[in-house]
Structure formats: structure tokens, C-alpha cells
Design an enzyme around this catalytic site. Sequence first.
Site, PDB file in Angstrom:
ATOM      1  N   ASP B 251       0.886  -1.175  -0.002  1.00  0.00           N
ATOM      2  CA  ASP B 251      -0.006  -0.083   0.003  1.00  0.00           C
ATOM      3  C   ASP B 251       0.765   1.030  -0.153  1.00  0.00           C
ATOM      4  O   ASP B 251       0.368   2.294  -0.800  1.00  0.00           O
ATOM      5  CB  ASP B 251      -0.894  -0.002   1.273  1.00  0.00           C
ATOM      6  CG  ASP B 251      -2.051  -0.755   1.204  1.00  0.00           C
ATOM      7  OD1 ASP B 251      -2.742  -1.386   2.143  1.00  0.00           O
ATOM      8  OD2 ASP B 251      -2.249  -1.228  -0.054  1.00  0.00           O
ATOM      9  N   ASP B 275      -0.256   5.821   1.585  1.00  0.00           N
ATOM     10  CA  ASP B 275      -1.656   5.657   2.169  1.00  0.00           C
ATOM     11  C   ASP B 275      -1.794   6.068   3.439  1.00  0.00           C
ATOM     12  O   ASP B 275      -1.832   7.244   3.785  1.00  0.00           O
ATOM     13  CB  ASP B 275      -1.785   4.136   1.858  1.00  0.00           C
ATOM     14  CG  ASP B 275      -3.157   3.430   1.929  1.00  0.00           C
ATOM     15  OD1 ASP B 275      -3.973   4.255   2.010  1.00  0.00           O
ATOM     16  OD2 ASP B 275      -3.506   2.505   2.307  1.00  0.00           O
ATOM     17  N   ASP B 279      -1.578   1.700   9.902  1.00  0.00           N
ATOM     18  CA  ASP B 279      -2.805   1.014   9.432  1.00  0.00           C
ATOM     19  C   ASP B 279      -2.630  -0.296  10.392  1.00  0.00           C
ATOM     20  O   ASP B 279      -1.742  -0.865  10.268  1.00  0.00           O
ATOM     21  CB  ASP B 279      -2.713   0.853   8.212  1.00  0.00           C
ATOM     22  CG  ASP B 279      -3.400   1.928   7.134  1.00  0.00           C
ATOM     23  OD1 ASP B 279      -3.482   2.755   7.676  1.00  0.00           O
ATOM     24  OD2 ASP B 279      -3.617   1.713   5.995  1.00  0.00           O
ATOM     25  N   ARG B 331      -8.833  10.881   9.813  1.00  0.00           N
ATOM     26  CA  ARG B 331      -8.129   9.485  10.364  1.00  0.00           C
ATOM     27  C   ARG B 331      -7.200   9.700  11.389  1.00  0.00           C
ATOM     28  O   ARG B 331      -6.226   9.311  11.331  1.00  0.00           O
ATOM     29  CB  ARG B 331      -7.922   8.680   9.101  1.00  0.00           C
ATOM     30  CG  ARG B 331      -8.951   8.409   8.203  1.00  0.00           C
ATOM     31  CD  ARG B 331      -8.314   7.545   7.184  1.00  0.00           C
ATOM     32  NE  ARG B 331      -9.522   6.976   6.201  1.00  0.00           N
ATOM     33  CZ  ARG B 331      -9.449   6.162   5.361  1.00  0.00           C
ATOM     34  NH1 ARG B 331      -8.462   5.362   5.146  1.00  0.00           N
ATOM     35  NH2 ARG B 331     -10.244   6.146   4.303  1.00  0.00           N
TER      36      ARG B 331
END
Lengths: 111, 453
Positions: B251, B275, B279, B331
Amino acid sequence: MASTSRHTAEEGDVVLRCFDGVKVAVPVALARQRSGLVAASPADTVVHVPGYVHGTVVAKVVAYWYAADKAGAPFDAAFMAGLKHDALVDLIHAAHHLGDAALFDLFRFRP
Amino acid sequence: MAGSAVLRSPLSVLLYILAAVPATAAATPTDAAIDEAYAHLVNLTANQEYWAERAEAAHAYNRAAYQTDPVAVVQRFNDGVHRATATRSRSLAHRARGPCTATNPIDQCWRCRRDWARDRKRLARCAMGFGHRTTGGLAGKFYVVIDPSDDAADLVTPRKGTLRHAVTRARALWITFARDMVIELCQELIVSSDKTIDGRGAQVHIVGAQITLQNVRNVILHNLHVHDAAAHGGGAIRDSQHHWGVRGESDGDGVSVMGSSDIWIDHLSMSSCADGLVDAVDGSTAITVSNGHFTRHDHVMLFGASDAASKDREMQVTVAFNHFGKGLVQRMPRCRHGFFHVVNNDYTHWLMYAIGGSRNPTIISQGNRFRAVDDSRFKEVTKREYTQYSEYKNWVWKSQDDLFLNGAFFNQSGGQNERKYDRLDLIQAKGGQYAESLTRYAGALNCRVGRKC
């Protein structure tokens, strides 16, 4: 995956699965009676034991369930007397995560 | 799915081989070409099986790491913050303020010691929150990285002395760096279990590709600069001492955590990746992200990649003492399933939103400072993605003791926490007004041997 089942899982069994890959098969009635964890999810035939409880300890707990099912209070006393400290800690940990209130209560201090 | 093995259809692989054979009159594929195609297929199939086995074993550990009483973890964390800051208050009354000030309990555990370099592994005792059991390479030896190179030719057999060699060894290792270095990864760096990557004593920049923790456990990433990671097409990459395989496209996250548990990410400075910065997906749990410094990025933290991934209900993450600074958009984190303790962070800048989610996560926000930007469209801290009030009204998103500046507000929802407790049992977070001091030393530190860090 290693297995320390007393017997291969059968139709009426619940499989207790531990993080280290050990699977322990227990008759569903016995497991439901002793373990709050199993009773909490009656539809599951495989129950994952949380909290890093080793498979060997779960096997010991299940062996105790079989034995205590027939015997009574005298067996509990003899069982307790035979435990070393490390085994005691492991069993308390396992009893907590399996939700076995009766076994957990055995370890309570009584004046 | 990032990092999954790519299995092309056997026919397409064979056709590719045939197309590559030079065209000659009445040519037939050579035995060598057929052998090569077959070997490729076998490797791909074995590769898939290998990752399926690793995923299953890792998931067992993830389930074991699951805390059945997450509120107890929240309270233990808050109690730790109070004890640490109370001690500091008492000590201030008795001695002069020195050049080293550790403002939060994680840092106080190791930073203000001249001998930090002789007792590096003390760090392994400092983790708090859901990742508190993480010890990393505590049980192993030290491995000193002396070579910052990462060449395409060395992806399968990494050169000794490089970071890629260190992170792929089978045994526990505490990895340190001989000097300041910039490690430009040419493909994703796949870390195996029981590792600490400890950047103290050097300025270590890891750029170019993502750090991947896939189906592993017990990893500490500490004091690194991670930035400008890009997506890469994959290929043959070593992922552990006894296995290498063909990887799919990565990613381009800064740190990508997949199906892993007992992870502690501390004192990272992160920005500008392709990205996410951090994560965590595929049932990862028992994670703490602390003392991070995050800037110049859009999607900062994603917890749970897919609304359909019910494995992520086991996800439990602590996000603490981080500084979310300039140039961030959204986020911080975005959560899908699971339990998230967002505590004592300093949010000085967001566009769109700071904390979001889309599939009934439990989010406990405590003791943070939220300073909104001047634009009136971006005052709300929260965002429920693609969800109407009738659906999200029961999600447990709580804000307690947070500080809101410049018109910021938190849209709370849901009932009380499941567990009932007396007032005396409840340990409040340190208030949001302390978030600035608690996060003052976020990001990578410039530690020198023989001096307090």
C-alpha cells in the site's frame, strides 16, 4: 496442531481451542455446566479460550471436571493439597478465563 | 488485500512464458521455459499456503491477546498517568528542574537516565495501554545495523548488517543502529516476531517503502523517522529466516500492521506516505501507538480495513501522547470495529475531521486537546462515515475531560460503558489541558550516549 483430547471430538462435544493450538474436546453438558465461557455462546461447537491460557492447563482443568463430577468435597480438598504454587497460579488464571466460578472459589482464602 | 500472495491463473502465467519465447519458425516452448513456469506456479501455491498457516497461528495469538475487560485497561492507563505526573509534581518541589524533562509515564520509565544506552532493554518494561505486554526483542541479543543499503538484488538473501537482514531473523533481536543513516527501502520491509527496532542514539530515517508487520507478534518500533513511503509492485521478498515468496503490491503505508498482536509503536515521526501512516487491519489487536509526531498527511491512522471484517471486532488499540500537527486531514484515527482508547493526545490541526468511524467502534476519548482550524466547516472532531443518526446513535463514542479550543466539539453517542462502577472505582484521565505537556517530546528524539535523553 497438537491435540491432547481425551477422545476425538464427537457430536455432543465442545472443542476448547487454545492460543498455542491445543484443542480439548469436552462433552457439551459438562462444559456448559462448569464453564461460563462455554455457556455464554451455546451455539458454538468451537470455543476459543482467551487470555493466553496454555493448552496443557486447560487439559488439566477438564480432567478435574471429569473427576469432580463424580467425587465431591473430599476430592476438592485432596486436589488442592496436591498443587504446587506454579500449578495453582496457572489454574486460577485458567479458571478465571474459562469462567469456572466453582473452581475459582476453591482458591479463595477461608479463615 | 495488501501483502497477500498473488495467484495468477495458471493459463495466464503459461501464456506469459510463451509470449516471452522468441518467435521462430515452428518454435515450441523449451523444457527450460516450461520448468520455469511450473516452478513459479509451485512457489505461488506454496506461498499462499504458507501465509494461510501463518495467519491462522497469528489469529490464535490475537484472540489470546484480547482483553475481555477493556475498561480495566483504560483505568490502569489513566492511573499510570496520574501516578507519573503526581510524582513529578512532588519532585519539582524538592529539586531544580534539570535539562531533561520526561512529561509522561512512558518516557519517565527510561528517558531521564544517563545510562539509558547501557540499559536499552529497560524500554521493554515501559509499554502502557493495550500494547502493555509488548517486550519486543527483550529475550534476544543485540543486532547493530551498520549498512543502510537496501538493494533489489538483496531482497531474497539480505546482506548481513542491513536492517532487512535483522528483521527477518527467526530469533528475538533488539536491533540498534551504528550511526545516523537513511535507509531507502526498495520494497516493503517485512518484520518477523519478537523484534525491537530501536533508533535511539542515531537519527534513523526509513523511507521509500512501508514497514510491514504481517501475522507476527511482539514487535516494538521506537524512535524512528518514517516518511515518504511509496506503493511498490511486489516481487520476491524474504519475509522470515526460513521463507521467501512472491508478494503483491504494497500500500505504501508508513507502518502496516496486519493480523498481528502485541505491537508498540513509540516515538515515531511520520509524514507524507502514499496511503496511511499507521494502518492496523485483519484482526490486529493489543496495540499501543504513543509519543508519535504526525504531520503532512491525509489518511493518518486506519484501524480496520473493511466493514465486513468481523475479525476486527477483537481490535483493541491505545492511542496516547501523540501530537497531530500541521498538514493533517483526517483519520486520527478512523475506526471500524473494536475498542479504541484515544487519550492525552494533542490535536493542533485537522481538516475534515480528527476521529472517525463507520461500523460501530467503541471510542473512548479522554484528556485530549482539540484545537480546531478557523474554517467553520471543520470544527467537529468526529465523523461517522456514510451513516445516519438512527444507526450511529447507539455507537459508544465518549468524550471525557477533553479540552476543546477554537470552537471544536465532539459529537458523542451511545449509552454508558457496559460495566457499571462506583465513582471511587472510576479513574479519570488527566485532563485535556495537560495534553500539551504530556506530548511535548512526541516524535523521534535526539538521544546521545552518556547523556540523559
